[in-house]
Scaffold this motif. Structure first.
Motif, PDB file in Angstrom:
ATOM      1  N   GLU A   1      -6.756   7.079  -6.216  1.00  0.00           N
ATOM      2  CA  GLU A   1      -5.615   7.707  -6.888  1.00  0.00           C
ATOM      3  C   GLU A   1      -4.523   8.056  -5.880  1.00  0.00           C
ATOM      4  O   GLU A   1      -3.337   7.863  -6.148  1.00  0.00           O
ATOM      5  CB  GLU A   1      -6.065   8.954  -7.645  1.00  0.00           C
ATOM      6  N   GLN A   2      -4.906   8.552  -4.715  1.00  0.00           N
ATOM      7  CA  GLN A   2      -3.920   8.864  -3.681  1.00  0.00           C
ATOM      8  C   GLN A   2      -3.198   7.610  -3.224  1.00  0.00           C
ATOM      9  O   GLN A   2      -1.990   7.629  -2.955  1.00  0.00           O
ATOM     10  CB  GLN A   2      -4.567   9.581  -2.495  1.00  0.00           C
ATOM     11  N   THR A   3      -3.918   6.492  -3.127  1.00  0.00           N
ATOM     12  CA  THR A   3      -3.289   5.222  -2.762  1.00  0.00           C
ATOM     13  C   THR A   3      -2.237   4.835  -3.790  1.00  0.00           C
ATOM     14  O   THR A   3      -1.148   4.362  -3.427  1.00  0.00           O
ATOM     15  CB  THR A   3      -4.367   4.111  -2.631  1.00  0.00           C
ATOM     16  N   MET A   4      -2.528   5.052  -5.060  1.00  0.00           N
ATOM     17  CA  MET A   4      -1.547   4.749  -6.123  1.00  0.00           C
ATOM     18  C   MET A   4      -0.330   5.678  -6.023  1.00  0.00           C
ATOM     19  O   MET A   4       0.811   5.232  -6.184  1.00  0.00           O
ATOM     20  CB  MET A   4      -2.196   4.864  -7.502  1.00  0.00           C
ATOM     21  N   ILE A   5      -0.574   6.936  -5.745  1.00  0.00           N
ATOM     22  CA  ILE A   5       0.534   7.893  -5.590  1.00  0.00           C
ATOM     23  C   ILE A   5       1.401   7.488  -4.397  1.00  0.00           C
ATOM     24  O   ILE A   5       2.632   7.492  -4.484  1.00  0.00           O
ATOM     25  CB  ILE A   5      -0.011   9.328  -5.429  1.00  0.00           C
ATOM     26  N   ASP A   6       0.755   7.128  -3.298  1.00  0.00           N
ATOM     27  CA  ASP A   6       1.500   6.700  -2.113  1.00  0.00           C
ATOM     28  C   ASP A   6       2.318   5.450  -2.404  1.00  0.00           C
ATOM     29  O   ASP A   6       3.480   5.341  -1.970  1.00  0.00           O
ATOM     30  CB  ASP A   6       0.550   6.440  -0.942  1.00  0.00           C
ATOM     31  N   ALA A   7       1.736   4.501  -3.157  1.00  0.00           N
ATOM     32  CA  ALA A   7       2.457   3.278  -3.515  1.00  0.00           C
ATOM     33  C   ALA A   7       3.668   3.598  -4.387  1.00  0.00           C
ATOM     34  O   ALA A   7       4.763   3.077  -4.168  1.00  0.00           O
ATOM     35  CB  ALA A   7       1.531   2.302  -4.231  1.00  0.00           C
ATOM     36  N   ARG A   8       3.483   4.488  -5.352  1.00  0.00           N
ATOM     37  CA  ARG A   8       4.603   4.905  -6.200  1.00  0.00           C
ATOM     38  C   ARG A   8       5.730   5.493  -5.360  1.00  0.00           C
ATOM     39  O   ARG A   8       6.904   5.151  -5.520  1.00  0.00           O
ATOM     40  CB  ARG A   8       4.127   5.934  -7.229  1.00  0.00           C
ATOM     41  N   ASP A   9       5.358   6.383  -4.425  1.00  0.00           N
ATOM     42  CA  ASP A   9       6.365   7.027  -3.588  1.00  0.00           C
ATOM     43  C   ASP A   9       7.108   6.011  -2.719  1.00  0.00           C
ATOM     44  O   ASP A   9       8.321   6.110  -2.532  1.00  0.00           O
ATOM     45  CB  ASP A   9       5.740   8.114  -2.724  1.00  0.00           C
ATOM     46  N   LYS A  10       6.383   5.032  -2.200  1.00  0.00           N
ATOM     47  CA  LYS A  10       7.029   3.987  -1.393  1.00  0.00           C
ATOM     48  C   LYS A  10       8.016   3.189  -2.244  1.00  0.00           C
ATOM     49  O   LYS A  10       9.139   2.895  -1.795  1.00  0.00           O
ATOM     50  CB  LYS A  10       5.980   3.051  -0.792  1.00  0.00           C
ATOM     51  N   ILE A  11       7.607   2.842  -3.455  1.00  0.00           N
ATOM     52  CA  ILE A  11       8.477   2.076  -4.352  1.00  0.00           C
ATOM     53  C   ILE A  11       9.726   2.879  -4.690  1.00  0.00           C
ATOM     54  O   ILE A  11      10.841   2.355  -4.650  1.00  0.00           O
ATOM     55  CB  ILE A  11       7.712   1.646  -5.619  1.00  0.00           C
ATOM     56  N   LEU A  12       9.537   4.170  -5.005  1.00  0.00           N
ATOM     57  CA  LEU A  12      10.696   5.000  -5.338  1.00  0.00           C
ATOM     58  C   LEU A  12      11.587   5.244  -4.124  1.00  0.00           C
ATOM     59  O   LEU A  12      12.753   5.615  -4.268  1.00  0.00           O
ATOM     60  CB  LEU A  12      10.242   6.335  -5.942  1.00  0.00           C
ATOM     61  N   SER A  13      11.054   5.017  -2.930  1.00  0.00           N
ATOM     62  CA  SER A  13      11.856   5.144  -1.705  1.00  0.00           C
ATOM     63  C   SER A  13      12.496   3.819  -1.305  1.00  0.00           C
ATOM     64  O   SER A  13      13.166   3.745  -0.276  1.00  0.00           O
ATOM     65  CB  SER A  13      10.980   5.649  -0.550  1.00  0.00           C
ATOM     66  N   GLY A  14      12.257   2.777  -2.097  1.00  0.00           N
ATOM     67  CA  GLY A  14      12.947   1.515  -1.844  1.00  0.00           C
ATOM     68  C   GLY A  14      12.086   0.362  -1.370  1.00  0.00           C
ATOM     69  O   GLY A  14      12.595  -0.735  -1.153  1.00  0.00           O
ATOM     70  N   SER A  15      10.789   0.564  -1.204  1.00  0.00           N
ATOM     71  CA  SER A  15       9.927  -0.534  -0.771  1.00  0.00           C
ATOM     72  C   SER A  15       9.842  -1.612  -1.844  1.00  0.00           C
ATOM     73  O   SER A  15      10.010  -1.338  -3.035  1.00  0.00           O
ATOM     74  CB  SER A  15       8.511  -0.020  -0.475  1.00  0.00           C
ATOM     75  N   ASP A  16       9.526  -2.824  -1.419  1.00  0.00           N
ATOM     76  CA  ASP A  16       9.373  -3.941  -2.336  1.00  0.00           C
ATOM     77  C   ASP A  16       8.191  -3.679  -3.279  1.00  0.00           C
ATOM     78  O   ASP A  16       7.073  -3.397  -2.814  1.00  0.00           O
ATOM     79  CB  ASP A  16       9.131  -5.236  -1.547  1.00  0.00           C
ATOM     80  N   VAL A  17       8.435  -3.771  -4.581  1.00  0.00           N
ATOM     81  CA  VAL A  17       7.416  -3.436  -5.578  1.00  0.00           C
ATOM     82  C   VAL A  17       6.203  -4.354  -5.452  1.00  0.00           C
ATOM     83  O   VAL A  17       5.059  -3.889  -5.380  1.00  0.00           O
ATOM     84  CB  VAL A  17       8.001  -3.507  -7.005  1.00  0.00           C
ATOM     85  N   LYS A  18       6.433  -5.642  -5.435  1.00  0.00           N
ATOM     86  CA  LYS A  18       5.333  -6.608  -5.440  1.00  0.00           C
ATOM     87  C   LYS A  18       4.415  -6.437  -4.217  1.00  0.00           C
ATOM     88  O   LYS A  18       3.198  -6.347  -4.354  1.00  0.00           O
ATOM     89  CB  LYS A  18       5.873  -8.035  -5.512  1.00  0.00           C
ATOM     90  N   SER A  19       4.993  -6.381  -3.039  1.00  0.00           N
ATOM     91  CA  SER A  19       4.160  -6.280  -1.836  1.00  0.00           C
ATOM     92  C   SER A  19       3.497  -4.909  -1.729  1.00  0.00           C
ATOM     93  O   SER A  19       2.357  -4.802  -1.277  1.00  0.00           O
ATOM     94  CB  SER A  19       4.975  -6.591  -0.575  1.00  0.00           C
ATOM     95  N   THR A  20       4.184  -3.867  -2.170  1.00  0.00           N
ATOM     96  CA  THR A  20       3.606  -2.521  -2.118  1.00  0.00           C
ATOM     97  C   THR A  20       2.407  -2.419  -3.054  1.00  0.00           C
ATOM     98  O   THR A  20       1.362  -1.876  -2.676  1.00  0.00           O
ATOM     99  CB  THR A  20       4.662  -1.458  -2.479  1.00  0.00           C
ATOM    100  N   LEU A  21       2.536  -2.959  -4.261  1.00  0.00           N
ATOM    101  CA  LEU A  21       1.411  -2.921  -5.198  1.00  0.00           C
ATOM    102  C   LEU A  21       0.268  -3.811  -4.732  1.00  0.00           C
ATOM    103  O   LEU A  21      -0.906  -3.468  -4.904  1.00  0.00           O
ATOM    104  CB  LEU A  21       1.868  -3.308  -6.605  1.00  0.00           C
TER     105      LEU A  21
END
Length: 181
Positions: A150-170
């Protein structure tokens, strides 16, 4: 929420609730347990609503919560704990618990009790959550290392909302979670 211009409120959950209470954001999508805090803290009219869903699609609402468990080892302690649990699951105890926590009672009989109906009348912000219990589904948890996943998913969400590439982050999050399981 992420707007069409790709902006989003990107704060920790507690700060988001505070931003709503202080009038800095228009909507707070949060647990029913926050209803009393929000109602008591705002200086504007506030109301709760049922969770939105797309027309033509079934409305489902994930619910969480906790549990009351017996961990006693001796027979005497187990009997005492079981007596306590039976007491806790009486309608009056569950309504008292609801008033203290903000959560809805976990049994149909407590939900239908006059005490809870009276509490709902006094606290209309709980009515939408109560009306959606028929569409409730269990919160999906990850097996084994659930909190890490769950923390990994939260971290991924935060990265995406900070501008990281959605596909590679997920993809990275998926690989990390799979390795944890």
């Amino acid at each position: 929420m992420v707007n069409k211009d790709k902006t989003a409120l990107h704060t920790p959950w507690a700060q988001g609730v505070d931003d709503f209470v202080n009038g800095n954001v228009a909507i707070a999508y949060t647990t029913v347990a926050q209803a009393s805090h929000i109602k008591q803290s705002v200086n504007f009219d506030v109301a709760a609503s049922v969770a939105p869903h797309f027309e033509g699609h079934k409305s489902v609402v994930p619910v969480g919560g906790s549990m009351l468990t017996i961990t006693a080892r001796s027979i005497t302690q187990q009997k005492a704990a079981w007596t306590f649990e039976k007491y806790m699951y009486t309608n009056n105890s569950l309504v008292t618990w609801s008033k203290g926590t903000g959560y809805l009672p976990p049994t149909k009989s407590a939900l239908k009790s006059e005490a809870f109906k009276s509490y709902l009348t006094e606290n209309p912000m709980l009515k939408p959550a109560s009306s959606q219990l028929t569409t409730a589904v269990a919160w999906t948890s990850f097996p084994k290392s659930g909190l890490d996943a769950e923390q990994t998913m939260i971290d991924a969400r935060d990265k995406i909302l900070s501008g990281s590439d959605v596909k590679s982050t997920l993809k990275d999050a998926q690989e990390k979670i799979n390795a944890q399981q």
